[in-house]
Design a protein around this motif. Structure first.
Motif, PDB file in Angstrom:
ATOM      1  N   ASN A  62       7.727  -1.770   6.493  1.00  0.00           N
ATOM      2  CA  ASN A  62       8.466   0.059   6.984  1.00  0.00           C
ATOM      3  C   ASN A  62      10.049  -1.009   5.304  1.00  0.00           C
ATOM      4  OD1 ASN A  62       7.524   0.878   8.558  1.00  0.00           O
ATOM      5  ND2 ASN A  62       8.116  -0.373  10.494  1.00  0.00           N
ATOM      6  N   ALA A  63      10.563  -1.850   5.381  1.00  0.00           N
ATOM      7  CA  ALA A  63      10.788  -1.870   4.283  1.00  0.00           C
ATOM      8  C   ALA A  63      10.261  -1.594   3.082  1.00  0.00           C
ATOM      9  CB  ALA A  63      11.376  -3.024   4.549  1.00  0.00           C
ATOM     10  N   SER A  64       9.216  -1.778   2.923  1.00  0.00           N
ATOM     11  CA  SER A  64       8.470  -1.625   1.605  1.00  0.00           C
ATOM     12  C   SER A  64       7.969  -0.339   1.611  1.00  0.00           C
ATOM     13  CB  SER A  64       6.235  -2.167   1.322  1.00  0.00           C
ATOM     14  OG  SER A  64       7.761  -3.137   0.819  1.00  0.00           O
ATOM     15  N   LEU A  65       7.967   0.668   2.459  1.00  0.00           N
ATOM     16  CA  LEU A  65       7.402   1.910   2.302  1.00  0.00           C
ATOM     17  C   LEU A  65       8.482   2.759   2.694  1.00  0.00           C
ATOM     18  CD1 LEU A  65       4.843   2.024   5.479  1.00  0.00           C
ATOM     19  CD2 LEU A  65       4.765   2.171   2.777  1.00  0.00           C
ATOM     20  N   GLN A  66      10.318   1.978   2.886  1.00  0.00           N
ATOM     21  CA  GLN A  66      10.990   2.955   2.701  1.00  0.00           C
ATOM     22  C   GLN A  66      11.079   3.246   0.741  1.00  0.00           C
ATOM     23  OE1 GLN A  66      14.499   0.579   4.895  1.00  0.00           O
ATOM     24  NE2 GLN A  66      14.835   2.443   5.190  1.00  0.00           N
ATOM     25  N   TYR A  67      10.803   2.260   0.249  1.00  0.00           N
ATOM     26  CA  TYR A  67      11.185   3.315  -1.017  1.00  0.00           C
ATOM     27  C   TYR A  67       9.989   4.028  -1.855  1.00  0.00           C
ATOM     28  CZ  TYR A  67      12.215  -2.330  -2.474  1.00  0.00           C
ATOM     29  OH  TYR A  67      12.441  -3.514  -1.536  1.00  0.00           O
ATOM     30  N   LEU A  68       9.750   4.938  -1.117  1.00  0.00           N
ATOM     31  CA  LEU A  68       8.781   6.198  -0.902  1.00  0.00           C
ATOM     32  C   LEU A  68      10.272   6.922  -1.353  1.00  0.00           C
ATOM     33  CD1 LEU A  68       5.550   5.560   0.882  1.00  0.00           C
ATOM     34  CD2 LEU A  68       6.721   5.454  -1.504  1.00  0.00           C
ATOM     35  N   GLY A  69      11.147   6.512  -0.482  1.00  0.00           N
ATOM     36  CA  GLY A  69      12.143   7.264  -0.126  1.00  0.00           C
ATOM     37  C   GLY A  69      12.785   8.050  -1.745  1.00  0.00           C
ATOM     38  N   ILE A  70      12.610   6.931  -2.948  1.00  0.00           N
ATOM     39  CA  ILE A  70      13.388   7.095  -4.201  1.00  0.00           C
ATOM     40  C   ILE A  70      12.177   8.329  -4.874  1.00  0.00           C
ATOM     41  CG2 ILE A  70      13.955   6.063  -5.982  1.00  0.00           C
ATOM     42  CD1 ILE A  70      15.402   5.172  -4.115  1.00  0.00           C
ATOM     43  N   ILE A  90       6.402   0.989  -6.861  1.00  0.00           N
ATOM     44  CA  ILE A  90       7.143   1.185  -5.049  1.00  0.00           C
ATOM     45  C   ILE A  90       5.996   1.814  -4.556  1.00  0.00           C
ATOM     46  CG2 ILE A  90       8.586   3.176  -4.317  1.00  0.00           C
ATOM     47  CD1 ILE A  90      10.943   3.180  -6.865  1.00  0.00           C
ATOM     48  N   VAL A  91       4.834   2.447  -4.945  1.00  0.00           N
ATOM     49  CA  VAL A  91       4.273   2.974  -4.406  1.00  0.00           C
ATOM     50  C   VAL A  91       3.420   2.048  -4.150  1.00  0.00           C
ATOM     51  CG1 VAL A  91       1.829   4.955  -3.475  1.00  0.00           C
ATOM     52  CG2 VAL A  91       3.432   5.562  -4.940  1.00  0.00           C
ATOM     53  N   GLY A  92       3.004   0.787  -5.311  1.00  0.00           N
ATOM     54  CA  GLY A  92       1.759  -0.403  -4.833  1.00  0.00           C
ATOM     55  C   GLY A  92       2.259  -1.051  -3.906  1.00  0.00           C
ATOM     56  N   ALA A  93       3.463  -1.365  -3.898  1.00  0.00           N
ATOM     57  CA  ALA A  93       4.008  -2.480  -3.346  1.00  0.00           C
ATOM     58  C   ALA A  93       3.997  -1.967  -1.797  1.00  0.00           C
ATOM     59  CB  ALA A  93       5.794  -2.726  -3.257  1.00  0.00           C
ATOM     60  N   GLY A  94       4.648  -0.466  -1.417  1.00  0.00           N
ATOM     61  CA  GLY A  94       3.920   0.406  -0.242  1.00  0.00           C
ATOM     62  C   GLY A  94       2.155  -0.181   0.349  1.00  0.00           C
ATOM     63  N   MET A  95       1.804   0.064  -0.027  1.00  0.00           N
ATOM     64  CA  MET A  95       0.318  -0.288  -0.249  1.00  0.00           C
ATOM     65  C   MET A  95      -0.437  -1.785   0.046  1.00  0.00           C
ATOM     66  SD  MET A  95      -1.146   2.720  -2.319  1.00  0.00           S
ATOM     67  CE  MET A  95      -3.091   2.018  -1.806  1.00  0.00           C
ATOM     68  N   ALA A  96       0.450  -2.420  -0.690  1.00  0.00           N
ATOM     69  CA  ALA A  96       0.080  -3.969  -0.446  1.00  0.00           C
ATOM     70  C   ALA A  96       0.704  -4.770   1.085  1.00  0.00           C
ATOM     71  CB  ALA A  96       0.672  -4.275  -2.355  1.00  0.00           C
ATOM     72  N   ALA A  97       2.514  -4.039   0.887  1.00  0.00           N
ATOM     73  CA  ALA A  97       3.022  -4.444   2.000  1.00  0.00           C
ATOM     74  C   ALA A  97       1.761  -4.061   3.517  1.00  0.00           C
ATOM     75  CB  ALA A  97       4.597  -3.791   1.739  1.00  0.00           C
ATOM     76  N   THR A  98       1.340  -2.821   3.647  1.00  0.00           N
ATOM     77  CA  THR A  98       0.777  -2.435   4.275  1.00  0.00           C
ATOM     78  C   THR A  98      -0.533  -3.627   4.853  1.00  0.00           C
ATOM     79  OG1 THR A  98       1.044  -0.658   4.171  1.00  0.00           O
ATOM     80  CG2 THR A  98      -0.905  -0.402   5.679  1.00  0.00           C
ATOM     81  N   ARG A  99      -0.921  -4.126   3.686  1.00  0.00           N
ATOM     82  CA  ARG A  99      -2.015  -4.365   3.290  1.00  0.00           C
ATOM     83  C   ARG A  99      -2.096  -5.915   3.623  1.00  0.00           C
ATOM     84  NH1 ARG A  99      -6.365  -6.013  -1.846  1.00  0.00           N
ATOM     85  NH2 ARG A  99      -7.698  -7.254  -0.579  1.00  0.00           N
TER      86      ARG A  99
END
Length: 293
Positions: A246-254, A280-289
């Motif tokens: 969730n912390a990584s996905l929060q970056y999508l707010g930027i 940012i988007v890549g980090a969110g996807m990687a964090a989900t994986r």
């Protein structure tokens, strides 16, 4: 969490606009008041009881969350918006530090701590690098104090997110968690506003409420409305999902904030900003994986 980031971006726009007419305490207090009313209505409509068996957890979450919010709103009013948002998003880095510290403490006590995939921590670092590219903030010498305040707001926000996770594990429903957070925001915001009002010099002219334009009141109420719905969604995300994911996905707010800037304020994104958004988007996807099992 993704939808929450969209609504938090809307809240940020309202905070920036409302800060031109209201002080930080008023913005925090109205954000809490609107939230408390909305959550009470939702609780009544859904038959959810607001009685809690873990009041101390709510108080801890409320104190850290409200003070983090107050400091962040102050930064938005005294720093460039890009800088303020960047400092607030340091909370994800602090959360990773907290989690690693908890694991180290558990191992020291002879307990089995949950292992975190190192790639997940790397994903968070990459996400923050993307934030820096999108915002490329600079701090002037006279803004150093406000910058320190922003860093502290990130630490307190990280503490609040950890406590949200604890409340979810204690079985507290999202409506109840957001209601008590909003209630504390109302009380603390009103208290800070009263102190500021009483301590203001007698020669300082206080603006009459009637002189404030109606659009400013709409912006102030919008802070509470957008933030409350986003808070409800974020609370559910942290209660049911992985904290670091969730912390990584929060970056999508930027990303959302950048798009709002282009649409509402005619801001243009450079190549570095586009690269940052991709990170940012890549980090969110990687964090989900790479999230922990």
């Amino acid at each position: 969490m993704v939808l929450a980031t969209v609504l938090f971006a809307c809240m940020g726009v309202c905070v920036k606009l409302a800060s031109a007419h209201f002080g930080t305490a008023a913005v925090v207090g109205m954000r809490g008041f609107v939230g408390a009313v909305m959550m009470a209505a939702i609780a009544w409509g859904s038959g959810t009881s607001l009685r809690t068996s873990v009041p101390r957890l709510h108080v801890q979450r409320g104190l850290s969350g409200v003070f983090a919010l107050s400091l962040w709103f102050y930064c938005i009013g005294h720093l460039p918006l890009a800088t303020a948002v960047t400092l607030n998003y340091m909370s994800s880095v602090w959360m990773a530090v907290f989690l690693i510290g908890q694991m180290a403490w558990a191992r020291q006590q002879g307990q089995d701590g949950r292992r975190v995939d190192p790639r997940l921590v790397v994903a968070i670092a990459v996400g923050f690098a993307g934030v820096a590219l999108v915002l490329h903030p600079t701090l002037a010498r006279e803004q150093l104090g406000a910058g320190v305040v922003g860093l502290v707001s990130g630490i307190l926000a990280a503490m609040a997110y950890v406590q949200v996770t604890a409340l979810g594990r204690a079985g507290e429903p999202e409506v109840r968690v957001v209601f008590y957070f909003s209630l504390m925001g109302t009380v603390l915001g009103a208290g800070m506003g009263a102190i500021a009002w009483c301590q203001a010099p007698p020669t300082l002219q206080r603006p009459a409420l009637a002189d404030i334009p109606a659009i400013a009141w709409a912006e102030l109420i919008g802070v509470g409305a957008f933030a409350t719905i986003a808070q409800l969604l974020m609370t559910r995300a942290y209660a049911r999902g992985s904290m670091l994911v969730n912390a990584s996905l929060q970056y999508l707010g930027i990303v959302h904030a950048s798009l709002f800037g282009m649409w509402l304020f005619q801001e243009h994104l450079g190549l570095d900003s586009l690269l940052g958004m991709a990170l940012i988007v890549g980090a969110g996807m990687a964090a989900t994986r790479f999230k922990p099992a």
